[in-house]
Enzyme design. Structure first.
Site, PDB file in Angstrom:
ATOM      1  N   LEU A 127    -125.567 -36.479  42.632  1.00 42.00           N
ATOM      2  CA  LEU A 127    -126.540 -36.907  41.624  1.00 42.00           C
ATOM      3  C   LEU A 127    -126.777 -35.778  40.638  1.00 42.00           C
ATOM      4  O   LEU A 127    -127.141 -34.670  41.009  1.00 42.00           O
ATOM      5  CB  LEU A 127    -127.856 -37.324  42.287  1.00 42.00           C
ATOM      6  CG  LEU A 127    -128.879 -38.023  41.389  1.00 42.00           C
ATOM      7  CD1 LEU A 127    -129.783 -38.924  42.232  1.00 42.00           C
ATOM      8  CD2 LEU A 127    -129.754 -37.032  40.620  1.00 42.00           C
ATOM      9  N   HIS A 231    -132.464 -25.712  47.168  1.00 43.13           N
ATOM     10  CA  HIS A 231    -132.559 -25.024  45.884  1.00 43.13           C
ATOM     11  C   HIS A 231    -133.862 -25.455  45.214  1.00 43.13           C
ATOM     12  O   HIS A 231    -134.289 -26.610  45.358  1.00 43.13           O
ATOM     13  CB  HIS A 231    -131.356 -25.421  45.022  1.00 43.13           C
ATOM     14  CG  HIS A 231    -131.207 -24.637  43.763  1.00 43.13           C
ATOM     15  ND1 HIS A 231    -131.925 -24.931  42.618  1.00 43.13           N
ATOM     16  CD2 HIS A 231    -130.421 -23.571  43.450  1.00 43.13           C
ATOM     17  CE1 HIS A 231    -131.589 -24.092  41.667  1.00 43.13           C
ATOM     18  NE2 HIS A 231    -130.686 -23.249  42.135  1.00 43.13           N
TER      19      HIS A 231
END
Length: 337
Positions: A127, A231
């Site tokens: 994505l 992240h």
């Protein structure tokens, strides 16, 4: 401005390549390599063309399109069964407890074990939303459209589903987890290993990675601190996955140590709550929803409003136009939450 999700075509290769260059590394499913992206499109075309319903190792690539301009501004992918072409490796974090009677002490050591536990699962991944479009819920549309695609083609997917989140990447584009563990065995920096994996697959991991468990106490502080952390840009994605029913159960990406989230496919909220109804009328009003229509290469998904109507639903005009549906057509829909 209206957007819709549709199947990727050959004409989208350049768009995918330009978006891949913006990922900043650690994004295995969208490498900035034209040949690798071309191969992904070829796999996707074959998957969209196959009409049989059995689960095979396939890849579906979808893109986010601006209906008015035709611009492609995002992409996402669905893998039907991982681990057939290449072993699907993960680390699983566990605990070894030992007791010393002489010292009257109990020691608990965290260990990372290389595993292929998740082979055979389906996967949602790849994505990416263009930085210029990160408003208006378009990331949500990309993410959840995949679940409506799965609901529409349920027989093509496994009973377990996973999502790998990118792990911690430093300012130089390196991975503290890779540098503290795998990098010591491979003689490659993280960027080179990540790119090689994106293009060639995981087999080199099977060839070179040590098979014995690794005590986390032997890793550097920065490597230990990165274990299981997404992240910073992926924290919202992690919350979205948790809202869908995915859970982190100790599985890690072998490259950057990011968390792998898992769920039972039929328990994913957007799949469980999806409903299919005929469109009775096209009219404003109702509750906000994700709405999809079509199968395989004709699949499309967008935002719209849905209201109960006698014998079906009323669908908003903008959604009907984006999907190309009219009264009498059937749509799959789920609430926008």
């Amino acid at each position: 401005m209206s957007f819709r999700i549709r199947a990727a075509t050959d004409a989208d290769l350049q768009h995918l390549y330009e978006m891949a260059k913006l990922t900043g590394g650690g994004f295995t499913n969208l490498p900035p390599d034209r040949h690798a992206l071309r191969a992904k499109l070829d796999r996707s075309h074959a998957a969209f063309a196959r009409v049989e319903g059995l689960v095979e190792d396939e890849l579906f690539v979808l893109v986010l399109e601006n209906v008015a301009t035709g611009e492609v501004r995002g992409t996402c992918q669905i893998f039907t069964r991982v681990g057939d072409r290449h072993p699907f490796y993960s680390y699983r974090i566990g605990t070894l407890t030992q007791h010393s009677r002489e010292l009257a002490r109990t020691f608990r050591a965290e260990m990372l074990t290389l595993t292929t536990d998740l082979e055979g699962s389906s996967e949602v991944g790849g994505l990416f939303l263009h930085p210029g479009e990160r408003a208006g819920g378009l990331g949500l549309l990309l993410a959840r459209s995949r679940y409506l695609f799965i609901a529409t083609h349920r027989a093509r997917f496994a009973d377990r589903i996973l999502a790998e989140l990118r792990g911690v990447i430093d300012e130089a584009g390196g991975s503290p987890f890779w540098d503290g563990l795998a990098g010591r065995f491979f003689g490659m920096n993280f960027q080179d290993a990540d790119q090689f994996n994106a293009i060639n697959g995981h087999q080199f991991i099977a060839d070179l990675m040590p098979k014995h468990p690794v005590y986390t106490a032997m890793l550097t502080d920065t490597a230990r601190a990165a274990i299981g952390l997404p992240h910073p840009s992926g924290r919202a994605a992690m919350r979205m996955l948790e809202h869908e029913g995915f859970r982190y159960e100790g599985y890690l990406d072998i490259f950057d140590g990011g968390p792998t989230m898992t769920a039972r496919t039929d328990h994913v909220r957007s799949i469980a709550e999806a409903r299919t109804d005929p469109v009775v009328t096209v009219a404003p009003g109702g509750t906000e929803a994700l709405v999809a229509t079509g199968t395989l290469a004709e699949f499309r998904c967008t935002f719209g409003t849905v209201a109960a109507a006698d014998g079906g639903i009323a669908l908003s005009l903008d959604a009907a136009a984006a999907l190309g549906v009219a009264a009498g057509d059937r749509v799959c829909h789920v609430g926008r939450w």
